[in-house]
Motif scaffolding. Sequence first.
Motif, PDB file in Angstrom:
ATOM      1  N   GLU A  78       1.058  -0.903  10.508  1.00 50.71           N
ATOM      2  CA  GLU A  78       0.832  -0.305   9.267  1.00 50.71           C
ATOM      3  C   GLU A  78       1.598  -1.224   8.223  1.00 50.71           C
ATOM      4  O   GLU A  78       2.393  -1.834   8.473  1.00 50.71           O
ATOM      5  CB  GLU A  78       1.709   1.026   8.940  1.00 50.71           C
ATOM      6  CG  GLU A  78       1.064   2.056   9.924  1.00 50.71           C
ATOM      7  CD  GLU A  78       1.782   2.376  11.248  1.00 50.71           C
ATOM      8  OE1 GLU A  78       2.492   1.361  11.584  1.00 50.71           O
ATOM      9  OE2 GLU A  78       1.601   3.416  12.133  1.00 50.71           O
ATOM     10  N   GLY A  79       1.019  -1.078   7.030  1.00 49.85           N
ATOM     11  CA  GLY A  79       1.278  -2.139   5.665  1.00 49.85           C
ATOM     12  C   GLY A  79       0.189  -2.648   5.125  1.00 49.85           C
ATOM     13  O   GLY A  79      -1.032  -2.133   5.246  1.00 49.85           O
ATOM     14  N   ASP A  80       0.590  -3.766   4.401  1.00 51.27           N
ATOM     15  CA  ASP A  80      -0.489  -4.399   3.610  1.00 51.27           C
ATOM     16  C   ASP A  80      -1.282  -5.277   4.383  1.00 51.27           C
ATOM     17  O   ASP A  80      -1.229  -5.560   5.622  1.00 51.27           O
ATOM     18  CB  ASP A  80       0.343  -5.439   2.759  1.00 51.27           C
ATOM     19  CG  ASP A  80       1.076  -4.637   1.743  1.00 51.27           C
ATOM     20  OD1 ASP A  80       0.650  -3.350   1.190  1.00 51.27           O
ATOM     21  OD2 ASP A  80       1.953  -5.133   1.081  1.00 51.27           O
ATOM     22  N   GLY A  81      -2.634  -5.597   3.869  1.00 55.52           N
ATOM     23  CA  GLY A  81      -3.485  -6.399   4.499  1.00 55.52           C
ATOM     24  C   GLY A  81      -4.707  -5.643   4.950  1.00 55.52           C
ATOM     25  O   GLY A  81      -5.759  -6.409   5.466  1.00 55.52           O
ATOM     26  N   LEU A  84      -4.505  -1.122   2.621  1.00 54.62           N
ATOM     27  CA  LEU A  84      -3.394  -0.771   3.990  1.00 54.62           C
ATOM     28  C   LEU A  84      -4.033  -0.864   5.205  1.00 54.62           C
ATOM     29  O   LEU A  84      -5.415  -0.516   5.165  1.00 54.62           O
ATOM     30  CB  LEU A  84      -3.102   0.847   3.522  1.00 54.62           C
ATOM     31  CG  LEU A  84      -2.098   1.334   2.560  1.00 54.62           C
ATOM     32  CD1 LEU A  84      -2.088   2.725   2.431  1.00 54.62           C
ATOM     33  CD2 LEU A  84      -0.918   0.453   2.093  1.00 54.62           C
ATOM     34  N   GLN A  85      -3.384  -0.942   6.415  1.00 56.24           N
ATOM     35  CA  GLN A  85      -4.022  -1.140   7.420  1.00 56.24           C
ATOM     36  C   GLN A  85      -4.186   0.412   8.112  1.00 56.24           C
ATOM     37  O   GLN A  85      -3.315   1.102   7.529  1.00 56.24           O
ATOM     38  CB  GLN A  85      -2.796  -1.978   8.484  1.00 56.24           C
ATOM     39  CG  GLN A  85      -2.676  -3.289   8.086  1.00 56.24           C
ATOM     40  CD  GLN A  85      -3.797  -4.126   8.669  1.00 56.24           C
ATOM     41  OE1 GLN A  85      -4.773  -3.815   9.357  1.00 56.24           O
ATOM     42  NE2 GLN A  85      -3.983  -5.332   8.194  1.00 56.24           N
ATOM     43  N   ILE A  93      -4.370   7.462   8.565  1.00 56.99           N
ATOM     44  CA  ILE A  93      -5.609   6.947   7.903  1.00 56.99           C
ATOM     45  C   ILE A  93      -6.197   6.038   8.942  1.00 56.99           C
ATOM     46  O   ILE A  93      -5.299   5.318   9.669  1.00 56.99           O
ATOM     47  CB  ILE A  93      -5.641   6.180   6.546  1.00 56.99           C
ATOM     48  CG1 ILE A  93      -4.435   5.121   6.487  1.00 56.99           C
ATOM     49  CG2 ILE A  93      -5.305   7.134   5.487  1.00 56.99           C
ATOM     50  CD1 ILE A  93      -4.301   4.235   5.226  1.00 56.99           C
ATOM     51  N   GLY A  94      -7.529   5.768   9.133  1.00 58.43           N
ATOM     52  CA  GLY A  94      -8.208   4.487   9.855  1.00 58.43           C
ATOM     53  C   GLY A  94      -8.697   3.628   8.903  1.00 58.43           C
ATOM     54  O   GLY A  94      -8.297   3.227   7.938  1.00 58.43           O
ATOM     55  N   LYS A  95      -9.083   2.953   9.761  1.00 59.20           N
ATOM     56  CA  LYS A  95      -9.852   1.405   9.025  1.00 59.20           C
ATOM     57  C   LYS A  95     -11.031   1.568   8.076  1.00 59.20           C
ATOM     58  O   LYS A  95     -11.655   2.565   8.149  1.00 59.20           O
ATOM     59  CB  LYS A  95     -10.386   0.603  10.067  1.00 59.20           C
ATOM     60  CG  LYS A  95     -10.822  -0.811   9.742  1.00 59.20           C
ATOM     61  CD  LYS A  95     -11.215  -1.603  11.166  1.00 59.20           C
ATOM     62  CE  LYS A  95     -11.298  -2.986  10.812  1.00 59.20           C
ATOM     63  NZ  LYS A  95     -11.678  -3.424  11.971  1.00 59.20           N
TER      64      LYS A  95
END
Length: 141
Positions: free
Chosen positions: A21-24, A86-87, A125-127
């Motif tokens: 999880e996180g940015d990117g 978000l990832q 959340i998903g992709k």
Amino acid sequence: MKKLIFGIVILSAISACKKVEGDGGRASISGNVTVNERLYINGLCVDTVTYSGAAEDLYIIYGDGDVMYDDKIEVSYDGSFKFEFLQPGTYTIFGYSKIFHPGNNIPNNDDDYNTMEVVSKTVTIGKKENADIGTITLIKN
């Protein structure tokens, strides 16, 4: 033959990487913030006003095992917010309510006090998903 083995090793190393999880990423979490402000006179709540949570701070925690927030944003003028890029994973969005605790309702008494209480919502959340978590209602006194 060496190139084939080297290629297989590189491909397996790339595919073995798991993003946390996180940015990117390409997912986002959005919603709205409203504030219920209570008016107290002599320790009694006489009225409540509701308005958009403009300029309130919201925090996000990446993952479900963390206790410290990872990022903070300020809510927009209309009460809307959006955490972007978000990832896939689980996230907790939270803000603080300032709760008034009246004492024994005697005028000019000093036993009234305020506390800060957390209001949070958790979402997975998903992709490439754009999750709307609805409205977070904060209380202010």
